[in-house]
Design an enzyme around this catalytic site. Structure first.
Site, PDB file in Angstrom:
ATOM      1  N   HIS A  22       3.831 -35.494  33.724  1.00 57.44           N
ATOM      2  CA  HIS A  22       2.583 -35.096  33.070  1.00 57.44           C
ATOM      3  C   HIS A  22       2.396 -35.770  31.720  1.00 57.44           C
ATOM      4  CE1 HIS A  22       0.464 -32.218  35.472  1.00 57.44           C
ATOM      5  NE2 HIS A  22       1.482 -31.383  35.589  1.00 57.44           N
TER       6      HIS A  22
ATOM      7  N   HIS B  74       8.452 -33.186  37.268  1.00 54.78           N
ATOM      8  CA  HIS B  74       7.010 -32.914  37.314  1.00 54.78           C
ATOM      9  C   HIS B  74       6.427 -32.848  35.900  1.00 54.78           C
ATOM     10  CE1 HIS B  74       3.431 -30.950  39.258  1.00 54.78           C
ATOM     11  NE2 HIS B  74       3.272 -30.536  38.013  1.00 54.78           N
ATOM     12  N   GLU B  75       7.077 -32.084  35.028  1.00 53.70           N
ATOM     13  CA  GLU B  75       6.535 -31.911  33.680  1.00 53.70           C
ATOM     14  C   GLU B  75       6.596 -33.198  32.870  1.00 53.70           C
ATOM     15  OE1 GLU B  75       4.867 -29.236  33.316  1.00 53.70           O
ATOM     16  OE2 GLU B  75       5.677 -28.494  35.205  1.00 53.70           O
TER      17      GLU B  75
ATOM     18  N   GLU C 160      -2.277 -32.564  38.442  1.00 54.81           N
ATOM     19  CA  GLU C 160      -1.238 -31.900  39.231  1.00 54.81           C
ATOM     20  C   GLU C 160      -0.811 -32.683  40.457  1.00 54.81           C
ATOM     21  OE1 GLU C 160       0.275 -29.815  37.786  1.00 54.81           O
ATOM     22  OE2 GLU C 160      -1.096 -28.929  36.343  1.00 54.81           O
TER      23      GLU C 160
END
Length: 859
Positions: free
Chosen positions: A318, A314-315, A337
């Site tokens: 980003h 997820h990070e 998000e």
């Protein structure tokens, strides 16, 4: 009306419009003064409560003005000046709403480029917001968390995501410390026990992605990346990063392949942070994580791998979604998000099939919150930090669900091309939702913007109803008795139906309140949610549902889970009876797939709001009849050959039996597991151990608390501590007070205070003791907890199905909710949820008791 009256009226209208615009802009800086580069110098000592700094911001004034606006919060800016070549002009500062500062010059400043120079001091935060103190094993550390509006707590800035500029940091700190930031070190000078570290200039980025850390740290290298990378940890913990070091390179490589562009920054460092409000934060080049996600066993159990893997993915996603391309304002936070969450799922499915994440129904994490009459649209007006955090979870779960749905409609290859086009077009800049919709529409054969707007610019979701004659209608789903505004959506339907003993597939868009599909008339059954990709609830006639339950073998695991969860939602909406819902549950309870079996356990757990002192013995017998077969088969000991789904089912079965039954075999296992785990936290899985400890706490003698507390304090493993905290479900008033008091001790970090209070809240049906303790300790609680947790506290600790507790919450929050930003809103949400649950309990209690009395086993 005369001509003069018309002119006066027009002038008045213009005045009102101008005032309205001014008011609308009051929470933003406007675009007359824009930054292009910021230099920041800070002097920080982790052992000191204050810091100092200065900053120079290159700004351009578009139209002549005597006021430059910027943000700061809780800083003492004792010097502010405009620099124009060799000339310096002192500025007078005044504070305004939303942390906006006015720096006023004596004379009008002509339109041109200047430097805005400021010197300031500040206090180090202790609640994990902004630049904050964290203590681990006797050593102090400084970390940062600037999303969403907290950079202004560390240095004056143009703290809005639309101002995407390069930054250059210089940090002076005691020489004993490691100092790291977003970019590699440019130079280091040491003198008199202090070091001054100058970092390279960053790529253009918003202020909320600036990050740094100061403290005595160790590190481990991440090899095989396309850029240099390390994982930094508190002193003495680097040896516990092997799992994260091993997984990160293949995750980053998969992301680079998907986007067809390399990782966009010069380095990739992680930090394992001892005290962290959220799970992780995607700072460009310096990603911060809760230490529980990075400091792991070398080879974690399969069930303990999912969270670290998904969070890392997820990070890193980003770095493209949010960092390379950034939302223009916080009303489009979902752009960051939702995409990162969606990519997290996609990469995890591809690289880690053993986790079987494709069986997870992301939308189920959004439906409950999105059903409330109080819920707001994902894309909503945002003025303050608390507005951003209001309904934050829907940015992730609902946004991801909608993207999954769009990808399923467009096709994987076309969707990927659209994403790559979006990234290429907006790289190093900002984008809005409309920019994404425009690109996706170019690869789709339907009106993407129109559909997306119905899901993201209005709250809630549709209930689609099917009739025997082929009529299909939609309405807004809501819980029984709730009053909501009528809405319609553009609902994509992927339908499988059985007619004349043949399975037929059909696709359509329901873009009006009602339509007729003649081919569905007289169908034996209709399943309108192929592969469970839709963001909706649905209902078919009772005769069709009965027929579908006879044919569940034609559904995949996702579809069976969705069928069961959908049935539970219909029960809560008073669209079906409890007996009809139990018929669905009973039919799927026969399924041997552990994925489906775990959904059955989850559905049984969802009925516990109907369990009380009068029926808890019957409910225990009911659970034993349903789950003892699985418990006998799976036990509590993991086998290396177990799949992730089998292991998670084992935990779910054991958890429900250990919480609600007096099953002697379960209690014996609870004691055995707990005693071993408190001596050796590697002796069993932490989830099983947490449930075992909880089982003993429910049947407590006070001695268990002292053992749990001692083990919690002795451990430096965040995952072990989390398991012990989860196990502290003590209902004895004396012990419950001890649990709450522990939350305020030095043994519990600020980010974990709310977890202890929530555990205490769930320990006992009546919350008198909880509110008495909060009344006496509210000042200490709010002084220690992060701002986000303070704002959300009612939702975490004050939801209940009891009118008595609803009244207690009303009395308590009447004294407190208006003192803290965001708490009043969270209180309204919690009270609405509680009232709805109380209504459901009243409506279904009699039928539930009657069902329990006649229940029989299906295993």
């Amino acid at each position: 009306m005369t001509f003069i009256q018309r002119c006066l009226g027009a002038a008045f209208t213009l005045l009102i419009a101008t005032q309205a615009i001014a008011n609308e802009e009051a929470y933003r800086l406007g675009d007359n003064v824009t930054p292009s580069f910021q230099q920041i110098s800070l002097k920080i000592d982790p052992n000191q409560a204050t810091f100092s700094g200065e900053t120079t911001i290159t700004i351009h004034i578009e139209n002549p003005t005597d006021v430059v606006r910027f943000y700061q919060r809780d800083l003492d800016v004792y010097k502010a000046e405009i620099i124009d070549g060799m000339d310096r002009f002192e500025l007078t500062l005044s504070s305004h709403a939303y942390d906006i500062q006015h720096a006023k010059a004596q004379d009008i400043l002509p339109a041109k480029t200047y430097q805005l120079h400021m010197e300031f001091t500040g206090k180090v935060n202790t609640t994990s917001d902004g630049m904050y103190l964290s203590t681990f094993e006797g050593k102090n550390y400084i970390f940062t968390q600037f999303e969403d509006m907290h950079a202004r707590r560390a240095f004056p800035s143009f703290d809005e995501p639309s101002y995407k500029i390069p930054y250059q940091l210089t940090i002076t700190a005691p020489s004993v410390n490691t100092v790291i930031s977003n970019t590699p070190v440019e130079s280091t000078n040491t003198e008199d026990g202090w070091q001054t570290v100058e970092f390279k200039k960053t790529k253009p980025m918003p202020s909320y992605l600036v990050a740094f850390a100061v403290g005595e740290m160790d590190s481990a290298e991440i090899t095989e990346l396309s850029v240099p990378g390390r994982i930094y940890t508190p002193k003495g913990q680097a040896h516990r990063t092997k799992f994260a070091v091993a997984q990160t390179p293949k995750i980053l490589s998969a992301l680079e392949d998907y986007f067809a562009t390399p990782y966009p920054y010069e380095k990739l460092d992680f930090i394992a942070v001892p005290n962290f409000t959220h799970g992780a934060m995607e700072n460009a080049g310096l990603v911060t994580f809760r230490r529980s996600l990075l400091l792991l066993d070398d080879a974690p159990r399969l069930t303990e791998q999912s969270s670290p893997i998904k969070t890392i993915t997820h990070e890193l996603a980003h770095m493209w979604y949010g960092n390379l391309v950034t939302m223009t304002w916080w009303d489009d936070l979902w752009l960051n998000e939702a995409f990162a969450s969606w990519m997290e799922g996609k990469i995890t499915m591809a690289l880690y099939p053993e986790l079987n994440t494709q069986a997870q129904l992301v939308q189920e994490g959004a439906f409950a919150g999105d059903a409330s009459p109080t819920t707001k649209a994902v894309k909503k007006e945002v003025r303050s930090q608390t507005d951003v955090m209001d309904g934050l979870g829907l940015n992730y779960s609902k946004g991801e669900s909608i993207l999954q749905m769009v990808e399923a409609l467009v096709g994987e290859d076309a969707f990927q091309k659209g994403v790559q086009r979006y990234m290429q077009k907006h790289a190093w800049g900002n984008a809005q939702a409309e920019d994404l919709w425009e690109v996706l529409e170019s690869v789709a054969d339907f009106d993407v913007p129109a559909m997306m707007q119905t899901y993201l610019e209005q709250p809630a979701y549709p209930l689609v109803s099917f009739a025997d004659n082929g009529d299909i209608s939609q309405s807004r789903y809501h819980l029984s008795g709730a009053e909501v505004t009528a809405q319609t959506w553009i609902v994509p339907l992927a339908i499988t139906y059985k007619k004349n003993d043949k399975l037929i597939h059909s696709q359509l868009f329901l873009d009006k309140r009602k339509m007729n599909l003649p081919e569905l008339a007289q169908a034996q059954w209709v399943y309108p949610n192929d592969n469970a990709m839709g963001y909706m609830r649905w209902q078919i006639p009772a005769e069709q549902l009965h027929a579908l339950l006879e044919d569940t073998q034609v559904l995949n695991a996702r579809e069976k889970k969705s069928l069961l969860y959908n049935s539970d939602a219909l029960l809560k909406a008073d669209k079906i009876s409890l007996s009809q819902h139990m018929a669905v549950l009973d039919a799927l309870a026969k399924d041997s797939d552990p994925v489906v079996a775990r959904s059955v356990v989850a559905s049984l757990s969802d009925l516990t709001y109907l369990v009380d002192d009068d029926n808890k013995a019957l409910f225990a017998d009911f659970l034993n009849s349903k789950l003892s077969h699985w418990f006998a088969r799976l036990g509590t000991v993991e086998d290396k050959s177990d799949s992730n789904d089998v292991s998670r089912l084992r935990t779910a079965v054991f958890g429900l039996l250990s919480r609600y039954t007096q099953n002697e075999a379960v209690l014996k296992e609870s004691r055995r597991i707990t005693e071993k785990f408190l001596k050796d936290d590697t002796s069993t899985g932490r989830a099983i151990a947490a449930n075992a400890m909880r089982s003993l706490a429910v049947n407590d003698s006070e001695n268990w608390f002292e053992k749990y507390k001692a083990a919690y304090i002795a451990s430096n493993d965040a995952n072990t501590q989390s398991s012990i905290r989860y196990g502290m479900l003590f209902s004895n008033p004396v012990v419950l007070q001890k649990v709450l008091n522990l939350a305020l001790s030095d043994a519990v970090s600020p980010a974990n205070v709310l977890g202890f209070i929530a555990t205490a809240s769930h320990a006992k049906e009546n919350k008198d003791e909880l509110y008495q303790w909060l009344d006496s300790n509210m000042e200490k609680v709010t002084a220690k907890m992060p701002a986000y947790h303070i704002a959300r506290m009612p939702e975490y600790v004050s939801s209940s199905c009891s009118q008595h507790n609803i009244d207690l919450a009303q009395d308590f929050y009447a004294k407190h909710k208006d003192k803290y930003d965001g708490m009043a809103r969270s209180y309204d949400v919690a009270q609405d949820e509680s009232r709805q649950c109380a209504k459901l309990k009243q409506a279904n209690q009699g039928a539930f008791n009657q069902y329990l009395q006649g229940a029989t086993a299906y295993f």
